[in-house]
Write a protein that holds these residues in place. Structure first.
Motif, PDB file in Angstrom:
ATOM      1  N   HIS A  29       0.949  -1.246   0.141  1.00  0.00           N
ATOM      2  CA  HIS A  29      -0.112  -0.043   0.056  1.00  0.00           C
ATOM      3  C   HIS A  29       1.044   1.312   0.062  1.00  0.00           C
ATOM      4  CE1 HIS A  29      -3.617  -2.357   0.700  1.00  0.00           C
ATOM      5  NE2 HIS A  29      -2.865  -3.159   1.495  1.00  0.00           N
ATOM      6  N   ALA A  30       1.079   1.760  -1.078  1.00  0.00           N
ATOM      7  CA  ALA A  30       2.082   2.801  -1.384  1.00  0.00           C
ATOM      8  C   ALA A  30       1.522   4.158  -0.508  1.00  0.00           C
ATOM      9  CB  ALA A  30       2.299   3.388  -2.759  1.00  0.00           C
ATOM     10  N   TRP A  31       0.330   4.329  -0.074  1.00  0.00           N
ATOM     11  CA  TRP A  31      -0.141   5.562   0.529  1.00  0.00           C
ATOM     12  C   TRP A  31       0.355   5.519   1.856  1.00  0.00           C
ATOM     13  CZ3 TRP A  31      -2.753   4.599   4.890  1.00  0.00           C
ATOM     14  CH2 TRP A  31      -3.413   3.330   5.207  1.00  0.00           C
ATOM     15  N   LEU A  32       1.019   4.223   2.365  1.00  0.00           N
ATOM     16  CA  LEU A  32       1.507   4.443   3.710  1.00  0.00           C
ATOM     17  C   LEU A  32       2.908   5.275   3.823  1.00  0.00           C
ATOM     18  CD1 LEU A  32       0.877   0.659   4.896  1.00  0.00           C
ATOM     19  CD2 LEU A  32      -0.152   2.695   5.841  1.00  0.00           C
ATOM     20  N   VAL A  33       3.484   5.103   2.555  1.00  0.00           N
ATOM     21  CA  VAL A  33       4.606   6.102   2.417  1.00  0.00           C
ATOM     22  C   VAL A  33       4.309   7.442   2.454  1.00  0.00           C
ATOM     23  CG1 VAL A  33       6.712   6.438   0.628  1.00  0.00           C
ATOM     24  CG2 VAL A  33       5.678   4.079   1.144  1.00  0.00           C
ATOM     25  N   SER A  34       2.964   7.863   1.737  1.00  0.00           N
ATOM     26  CA  SER A  34       2.616   9.124   1.767  1.00  0.00           C
ATOM     27  C   SER A  34       2.453   9.697   3.035  1.00  0.00           C
ATOM     28  CB  SER A  34       1.332   9.349   0.769  1.00  0.00           C
ATOM     29  OG  SER A  34       1.816   8.950  -0.406  1.00  0.00           O
ATOM     30  N   VAL A  35       1.849   8.880   3.976  1.00  0.00           N
ATOM     31  CA  VAL A  35       1.548   9.201   5.287  1.00  0.00           C
ATOM     32  C   VAL A  35       2.889   9.794   6.153  1.00  0.00           C
ATOM     33  CG1 VAL A  35       0.627   8.440   7.622  1.00  0.00           C
ATOM     34  CG2 VAL A  35      -0.393   7.890   5.492  1.00  0.00           C
ATOM     35  N   VAL A  36       3.806   8.583   6.017  1.00  0.00           N
ATOM     36  CA  VAL A  36       5.338   8.864   6.505  1.00  0.00           C
ATOM     37  C   VAL A  36       5.856  10.405   6.143  1.00  0.00           C
ATOM     38  CG1 VAL A  36       7.636   8.026   6.881  1.00  0.00           C
ATOM     39  CG2 VAL A  36       5.701   6.377   6.827  1.00  0.00           C
ATOM     40  N   VAL A  37       5.776  10.528   4.564  1.00  0.00           N
ATOM     41  CA  VAL A  37       6.227  11.586   4.146  1.00  0.00           C
ATOM     42  C   VAL A  37       5.612  12.839   4.828  1.00  0.00           C
ATOM     43  CG1 VAL A  37       6.805  12.828   1.926  1.00  0.00           C
ATOM     44  CG2 VAL A  37       7.042  10.415   2.116  1.00  0.00           C
ATOM     45  N   ALA A  38       4.079  12.887   4.525  1.00  0.00           N
ATOM     46  CA  ALA A  38       3.393  13.827   5.148  1.00  0.00           C
ATOM     47  C   ALA A  38       3.916  14.371   6.693  1.00  0.00           C
ATOM     48  CB  ALA A  38       1.985  13.648   5.158  1.00  0.00           C
ATOM     49  N   VAL A  39       4.034  13.421   7.552  1.00  0.00           N
ATOM     50  CA  VAL A  39       4.539  13.457   8.897  1.00  0.00           C
ATOM     51  C   VAL A  39       5.756  14.438   8.604  1.00  0.00           C
ATOM     52  CG1 VAL A  39       5.265  12.691  11.008  1.00  0.00           C
ATOM     53  CG2 VAL A  39       3.147  11.725   9.768  1.00  0.00           C
ATOM     54  N   VAL A  40       6.830  13.794   8.044  1.00  0.00           N
ATOM     55  CA  VAL A  40       8.080  14.465   7.949  1.00  0.00           C
ATOM     56  C   VAL A  40       8.199  15.685   7.341  1.00  0.00           C
ATOM     57  CG1 VAL A  40      10.241  14.172   6.701  1.00  0.00           C
ATOM     58  CG2 VAL A  40       9.246  12.070   7.663  1.00  0.00           C
ATOM     59  N   PHE A  41       7.203  15.907   6.313  1.00  0.00           N
ATOM     60  CA  PHE A  41       7.135  17.381   5.681  1.00  0.00           C
ATOM     61  C   PHE A  41       6.652  18.186   6.795  1.00  0.00           C
ATOM     62  CE2 PHE A  41       6.228  18.842   1.284  1.00  0.00           C
ATOM     63  CZ  PHE A  41       6.982  20.147   1.399  1.00  0.00           C
ATOM     64  N   LEU A  65      10.587  16.042  -0.994  1.00  0.00           N
ATOM     65  CA  LEU A  65       9.291  15.632  -0.290  1.00  0.00           C
ATOM     66  C   LEU A  65       7.860  15.574  -0.955  1.00  0.00           C
ATOM     67  CD1 LEU A  65      10.285  17.124   3.200  1.00  0.00           C
ATOM     68  CD2 LEU A  65      10.209  14.579   2.621  1.00  0.00           C
ATOM     69  N   THR A  66       7.791  16.682  -1.785  1.00  0.00           N
ATOM     70  CA  THR A  66       6.594  16.747  -2.714  1.00  0.00           C
ATOM     71  C   THR A  66       6.481  15.706  -3.589  1.00  0.00           C
ATOM     72  OG1 THR A  66       6.512  19.141  -2.651  1.00  0.00           O
ATOM     73  CG2 THR A  66       5.280  18.113  -4.281  1.00  0.00           C
ATOM     74  N   GLN A  67       7.690  15.350  -4.259  1.00  0.00           N
ATOM     75  CA  GLN A  67       7.430  14.153  -5.133  1.00  0.00           C
ATOM     76  C   GLN A  67       7.315  12.924  -4.486  1.00  0.00           C
ATOM     77  OE1 GLN A  67      11.332  12.674  -6.926  1.00  0.00           O
ATOM     78  NE2 GLN A  67      10.455  13.175  -9.166  1.00  0.00           N
ATOM     79  N   MET A  68       7.921  12.763  -3.383  1.00  0.00           N
ATOM     80  CA  MET A  68       7.583  11.341  -2.666  1.00  0.00           C
ATOM     81  C   MET A  68       6.176  11.387  -2.083  1.00  0.00           C
ATOM     82  SD  MET A  68      10.344   9.642  -2.862  1.00  0.00           S
ATOM     83  CE  MET A  68      10.208  10.289  -4.472  1.00  0.00           C
ATOM     84  N   LEU A  69       5.807  12.481  -1.981  1.00  0.00           N
ATOM     85  CA  LEU A  69       4.311  12.654  -1.441  1.00  0.00           C
ATOM     86  C   LEU A  69       3.131  12.208  -2.493  1.00  0.00           C
ATOM     87  CD1 LEU A  69       2.306  13.370   1.422  1.00  0.00           C
ATOM     88  CD2 LEU A  69       2.579  15.642   0.497  1.00  0.00           C
ATOM     89  N   LEU A  70       3.759  12.813  -3.791  1.00  0.00           N
ATOM     90  CA  LEU A  70       2.613  12.607  -4.592  1.00  0.00           C
ATOM     91  C   LEU A  70       3.049  11.487  -5.340  1.00  0.00           C
ATOM     92  CD1 LEU A  70       2.481  16.322  -5.884  1.00  0.00           C
ATOM     93  CD2 LEU A  70       1.033  15.131  -4.407  1.00  0.00           C
ATOM     94  N   GLN A  71       4.171  10.727  -5.519  1.00  0.00           N
ATOM     95  CA  GLN A  71       4.475   9.656  -6.155  1.00  0.00           C
ATOM     96  C   GLN A  71       5.017   8.492  -5.291  1.00  0.00           C
ATOM     97  OE1 GLN A  71       6.757  11.519  -9.057  1.00  0.00           O
ATOM     98  NE2 GLN A  71       4.983  11.288 -10.729  1.00  0.00           N
ATOM     99  N   PRO A  72       4.379   8.012  -4.430  1.00  0.00           N
ATOM    100  CA  PRO A  72       4.924   7.255  -3.380  1.00  0.00           C
ATOM    101  C   PRO A  72       5.274   5.659  -3.946  1.00  0.00           C
ATOM    102  CG  PRO A  72       2.587   7.365  -2.848  1.00  0.00           C
ATOM    103  CD  PRO A  72       2.875   8.304  -3.804  1.00  0.00           C
ATOM    104  N   GLY A  73       4.704   5.487  -4.913  1.00  0.00           N
ATOM    105  CA  GLY A  73       4.767   4.198  -5.764  1.00  0.00           C
ATOM    106  C   GLY A  73       6.103   4.073  -6.521  1.00  0.00           C
TER     107      GLY A  73
END
Length: 271
Positions: free
Chosen positions: A74-86, A143-151
């Protein structure tokens, strides 16, 4: 009896209430900086697993995507981690801006002060400001790129972004900026809050400086080798169309048996 011309006694001066917000904001800046600094080191360790093997880096990626818990990624879990870091990154940047020189006059005065004192810690703070300013733009883009393209994280996916996507110059500059900024920041935190303080503060500070430079050199060297590895992989797959990496034992049909450490209940699962 008091004379009519005598001055009247002054009323007692009310004790001014202490404003605790500067201290609270300073503590918040320290905590967010500490969290980001530790994350920086952990992130470097995770991405450097490509030096072990493509499978090792793939395994770390899927771990953050919950593959070993849910059986599917589930790539969206990476987005959650990135959002917290951001969020921590933005909060830390805003808190740090309170102490930045805000006009040319203040910059000139600080440079004169730095040149007159010739104190290493004062110079380190200057480079922390410079690298922090650079990271405000470089790290935000990453971080923006990782947030929008976690897959698009993986041995081939990351390498394709580094080489064909031409992100390697940005990552190269960001590597030096983040390691210098984070290393100096963690050193200053240890000095400021008295961590590891011994009976002789000057000796403790000298040891912390040596440790700081040792860690910075180690992580910069590790980052350069890791970046070179991703560039090499990216160059090798430069003609591939949207490359995706799948371990040999998960290909269909399997090209090799799963490793001994692979959970039996995931042998039939797919990323």
């Amino acid at each position: 009896m008091q004379s009519a011309n005598a001055p009247l006694p002054r009323p007692p001066i009310a004790m001014a209430r202490k404003n605790r917000w500067p201290a609270r904001l300073d503590l918040a800046q320290s905590l967010t900086g500490l969290a980001l600094g530790l994350f920086m080191w952990g992130h470097m360790v995770f991405v450097s697993t490509i030096l072990i093997s493509k499978d090792a880096m793939w395994t770390v990626t899927k771990m953050f995507e919950g593959y070993f818990v849910f059986g599917t990624a589930h790539a969206w879990l990476v987005s959650v981690v990135v959002a917290v870091v951001f969020a921590l990154f933005i909060a830390h940047a805003l808190l740090a801006l309170r102490k930045f020189p805000i006009n040319y006059g203040q910059w000139r005065l600080y440079r004169q002060h730095m040149g007159a004192m010739r104190h290493e810690d004062t110079t380190l703070w200057f480079w922390q400001v410079v690298t922090g300013f650079a990271l405000f733009f470089l790290a935000s883009a990453h971080l923006t790129q990782m947030l929008l393209q976690p897959g698009l994280i993986g041995p081939y996916e990351s390498a394709e972004r580094v080489w064909s996507g031409r992100w390697w110059p940005i990552y190269l500059v960001m590597l030096f900026a983040v390691e210098i900024h984070g290393g100096v920041g963690l050193y200053r935190l240890a000095v400021k809050w008295g961590w590891f303080e011994g009976s002789e503060p000057a000796v403790t500070r000298a040891r912390l400086k040596r440790l700081k430079w040792g860690l910075s050199i180690f992580f910069i060297a590790l980052g350069l080798i890791t970046l070179a590895a991703y560039m090499k992989i990216g160059y090798d797959i430069r003609h591939a169309d949207a490359p995706r990496y799948t371990p040999a034992w998960l290909q269909n049909p399997p090209q090799s048996p799963p490793p001994a450490w692979w959970p039996s209940w995931l042998k039939e699962a797919r990323p």
